[in-house]
Write a protein that holds these residues in place. Sequence first.
Motif, short mmCIF file in Angstrom:
data_model
loop_
_atom_site.label_atom_id
_atom_site.label_comp_id
_atom_site.label_asym_id
_atom_site.label_seq_id
_atom_site.Cartn_x
_atom_site.Cartn_y
_atom_site.Cartn_z
N ALA A 184 0.83 -1.21 0.00
CA ALA A 184 0.00 0.00 0.00
C ALA A 184 0.86 1.25 0.00
N ARG A 185 2.08 1.16 0.51
CA ARG A 185 2.94 2.35 0.60
C ARG A 185 3.42 2.84 -0.75
N PHE A 186 3.25 2.03 -1.81
CA PHE A 186 3.67 2.44 -3.15
C PHE A 186 2.54 3.12 -3.93
N PHE A 187 1.41 3.35 -3.27
CA PHE A 187 0.27 4.00 -3.90
C PHE A 187 -0.10 5.26 -3.13
N ALA A 188 -0.40 6.32 -3.90
CA ALA A 188 -0.86 7.57 -3.30
C ALA A 188 -2.21 7.93 -3.93
N GLY A 189 -2.98 8.74 -3.23
CA GLY A 189 -4.30 9.10 -3.74
C GLY A 189 -4.23 9.97 -4.98
N GLY A 190 -5.14 9.70 -5.92
CA GLY A 190 -5.25 10.50 -7.13
C GLY A 190 -6.64 11.11 -7.23
N THR A 191 -7.07 11.36 -8.45
CA THR A 191 -8.40 11.94 -8.67
C THR A 191 -9.47 10.86 -8.59
N GLY A 192 -10.51 11.11 -7.81
CA GLY A 192 -11.58 10.13 -7.68
C GLY A 192 -11.05 8.83 -7.09
N ASP A 193 -11.33 7.72 -7.79
CA ASP A 193 -10.85 6.44 -7.30
C ASP A 193 -9.48 6.08 -7.87
N ARG A 194 -8.88 7.00 -8.61
CA ARG A 194 -7.58 6.74 -9.23
C ARG A 194 -6.46 6.86 -8.19
N LEU A 195 -5.35 6.19 -8.49
CA LEU A 195 -4.20 6.15 -7.59
C LEU A 195 -2.93 6.45 -8.37
N GLN A 196 -1.90 6.90 -7.68
CA GLN A 196 -0.60 7.14 -8.29
C GLN A 196 0.34 6.03 -7.80
N PHE A 197 0.89 5.27 -8.74
CA PHE A 197 1.73 4.11 -8.40
C PHE A 197 3.21 4.45 -8.55
N ASP A 198 3.99 4.09 -7.54
CA ASP A 198 5.43 4.34 -7.54
C ASP A 198 6.16 3.09 -8.06
N LEU A 199 6.27 2.98 -9.39
CA LEU A 199 6.91 1.82 -10.00
C LEU A 199 8.39 1.72 -9.62
N PRO A 200 9.19 2.79 -9.76
CA PRO A 200 10.60 2.66 -9.37
C PRO A 200 10.79 2.37 -7.88
N GLY A 201 9.94 2.94 -7.05
CA GLY A 201 10.03 2.65 -5.62
C GLY A 201 9.77 1.18 -5.34
N TYR A 202 8.79 0.62 -6.03
CA TYR A 202 8.49 -0.80 -5.87
C TYR A 202 9.66 -1.64 -6.37
N GLY A 203 10.23 -1.26 -7.51
CA GLY A 203 11.37 -2.00 -8.05
C GLY A 203 12.56 -1.98 -7.10
N LEU A 204 12.85 -0.82 -6.55
CA LEU A 204 13.96 -0.72 -5.59
C LEU A 204 13.71 -1.60 -4.37
N ASN A 205 12.49 -1.62 -3.90
CA ASN A 205 12.17 -2.44 -2.73
C ASN A 205 12.37 -3.93 -3.04
N LYS A 206 11.93 -4.35 -4.22
CA LYS A 206 12.09 -5.75 -4.61
C LYS A 206 13.58 -6.13 -4.68
N LEU A 207 14.38 -5.23 -5.24
CA LEU A 207 15.81 -5.51 -5.36
C LEU A 207 16.47 -5.60 -3.99
N ARG A 208 16.13 -4.67 -3.12
CA ARG A 208 16.75 -4.68 -1.79
C ARG A 208 16.30 -5.87 -0.98
N GLU A 209 15.03 -6.23 -1.09
CA GLU A 209 14.54 -7.42 -0.38
C GLU A 209 15.20 -8.69 -0.92
N ALA A 210 15.59 -8.67 -2.19
CA ALA A 210 16.24 -9.83 -2.80
C ALA A 210 17.69 -9.97 -2.36
#
Length: 252
Positions: A184-210
């Motif tokens: 959930a931390r990789f998503f921020a609120g957008g317009t209406g029900d839309r969300l802003q997704f942090d793709l690079p942030g998610y990728g960095l997290n996956k790499l570090r967890e690996a």
Amino acid sequence: MTLEILTSDMLSPVRHGFFSRRGGASSGIFSGLNCGLGSSDQTEAVALNRRRVAEAMEVDPQALVGVHQVHSPTVVTIDAPLNGDKPKADAVVTATPGLALTILTADCQPVLFADPDANVIGAAHAGWRGALDGVLEATLDAMEALGARRENTCAVIGPSISQRAYEVGPELMDSFMMETPDNARFFAGGTGDRLQFDLPGYGLNKLREAGVKSAEWTRHCTYSDPDRFYSYRRSTHAKEADYGRLISAIRL
């Protein structure tokens, strides 16, 4: 115009580059260094662009090795140039000098990997689906099979769409929440029900967890800088017929 090649000290001394669109032979909506053979650009222009990339990487054009990207976690291990049809995969690894591993992107993450002590490198195409399905971890597994150690491996994410430009629907968040509620931390609120997704942030997290030694994003947003980068989403919003593809490359 000369080529613009973004590099990271983290991958030094391995030769690599995230190429911007500057310095290419393509024109119109593809203006610049479009390296996408699957685009509707002129074949001759794309071939010339790829030759310029090969020259910058100091390899023959046929040594630019890429795959038929399909948003999968599949990794191909190679020890020679690929002839004929490209395998369907989204990452490629090698321990063979003289081969330049390449990835094409236009918003998705291009990720370059190197364990310079083991002389093993990798390159991955990681959109949201590939990253969620494990393409980054699979790349590290394939590198380890060649003798690399993930604790000695550095990974760098090149120009990608940033969170502020990446609006998605709630169904995408649902897919990530099924993996772990922590996403959930990789998503921020957008317009209406839309969300802003942090793709690079998610990728960095996956790499570090690996368990990689280090990981970073170059912090270049493809969507927000049309003079330097192609963007699938930006071209869609502009109702353009097609879009160029950026190339990223790494070689021993």
